[in-house]
Design a protein around this motif. Structure first.
Motif: not given
Length: 366
Positions: A285-304
């Motif tokens: 995954h590209d970190p910046a792309e993943a942040v975009k996909v998740i958007g404003d959902r209350p989901v935290v990313i772990q990785g990567n």
């Protein structure tokens, strides 16, 4: 409360996993307790891998090794165990073969195979069968004495199903693919049974002292997007939907839930709707792309970060950390990210290079 444990001195990962703003991103890494550490080989001696998992004193010692070695640098312990304890509890034999990995002498071959019926019909009591895991968790939580939280885990139904049908690791996935495309209904019945056991197993880990849980879908990326929707996602959803209720029945508070669908990059959008607090990303995954996909959902990313970067130069490690810090927008957001590798530490990594990785995360996120 069945057990009384010391209060947490470092609750950074718990706060971050609930989506709160934190002073720095918490760090831990998958397989942080394991064979890259010289002290692991000393403590393990000539004992079989599963014997170590089944001996609470040894499992506990191994869990604590990275916490002691990297004191002040890492923010969580993960119990030393294995995802294949569930198939073992279901009555299947699993051996750890040196230099080869896990091996099932009698994998499930087809729905007509007597063993499939046996596994489906057998009442599996994970409270009894996996008692050694809960003992190791309670012992470890006591020994941690509040230094950092303890993570419990299980394998995802699809990943466990792959091992149970393939008989071990594979590059072809011939047997598991035969099952899903030839016997889809029988496959789903087994996946559902595994999902139910995972809920109970995770609830009992929390009861024993685990403060977060992670579901490892290590073979998720072997499924096409359409097959993932049928054979992985519903069972990941079942776990996230039923675990909080099961904890409540035990009189326990909810804990943060992490899901790690390795390789299934296409699933980030839909997996972010399954009810997990944290979604683990692999290094594809590209970190910046993943942040975009998740958007404003209350989901935290772990990785990567790519675990392979730890074989590289210190300059390469610094660059990998910087890519995460910038890509996940740490300095702007101050939330939404738990730092980790994109998979477990690979063998032969120099523990000092891992230490440098941790130090760089601390330095670059100030």
């Amino acid at each position: 409360m069945e057990h009384s444990f010391a209060p947490l001195q470092n609750d950074l990962i718990v706060r971050a996993a609930w989506g709160k703003k934190v002073e720095r991103p918490p760090i831990w890494v998958m397989r942080q307790a394991g064979r890259y550490l010289p002290e692991y080989h000393e403590a393990k001696g000539n004992k079989d891998f599963f014997e170590c998992c089944r001996t609470p004193e040894i499992a506990s010692t191994l869990t604590l090794q990275p916490i002691e070695r990297y004191a002040g640098l890492i923010d969580a312990a993960i119990i030393f165990s294995d995802i294949l304890v569930i198939p073992q509890a279901m009555g299947m034999t699993v051996e750890m073969v040196d230099k080869k990995g896990p091996h099932f002498p009698n994998p499930l071959t087809s729905p007509d195979d007597g063993q499939y019926r046996e596994v489906m019909d057998r009442h599996c009591d994970v409270s009894k069968e996996l008692d050694y895991v809960y003992k190791a968790i309670t012992m470890t939580r006591t020994k941690l004495n509040g230094r950092v939280p303890l993570i419990g885990f299980c394998g995802a139904p699809w990943t466990l199903f792959c091992y149970m049908t393939e008989g071990g690791g594979t590059k072809l996935f011939k047997e598991s693919k035969t099952w899903i495309y030839k016997y889809p209904e029988e496959t789903k019945a087994l996946l559902q049974k595994i999902a139910e056991l995972c809920v109970e197993y995770l609830a009992l880990q929390v009861k024993a002292g685990a403060q977060l849980i992670q579901v490892f879908d290590s073979w998720a990326g072997e499924l096409s997007p359409a097959a993932f929707k049928k054979f992985s996602e519903p069972y990941l959803a079942y776990i996230s939907q039923h675990l909080p209720g099961r904890l409540k029945e035990y009189g326990l508070e909810p804990v943060p839930m992490i899901v790690f669908p390795k390789g299934a990059w296409y699933s980030l959008d839909s997996v972010s709707n399954l009810g997990y607090n944290v979604v683990g990303l692999d290094w594809l995954h590209d970190p910046a792309e993943a942040v975009k996909v998740i958007g404003d959902r209350p989901v935290v990313i772990q990785g990567n970060a790519d675990p392979g970067v730890l074989y590289g130069s210190h300059a390469a490690i610094t660059e990998a950390v910087k890519n995460m810090v910038d890509g996940f927008g740490w300095h702007e957001r101050k939330s939404g990210w738990i730092c980790n590798l994109g998979h477990g530490i690979t063998p032969f990594v120099n523990p000092e290079d891992l230490k440098f990785f941790f130090q760089e995360v601390h330095r670059l996120t100030k």
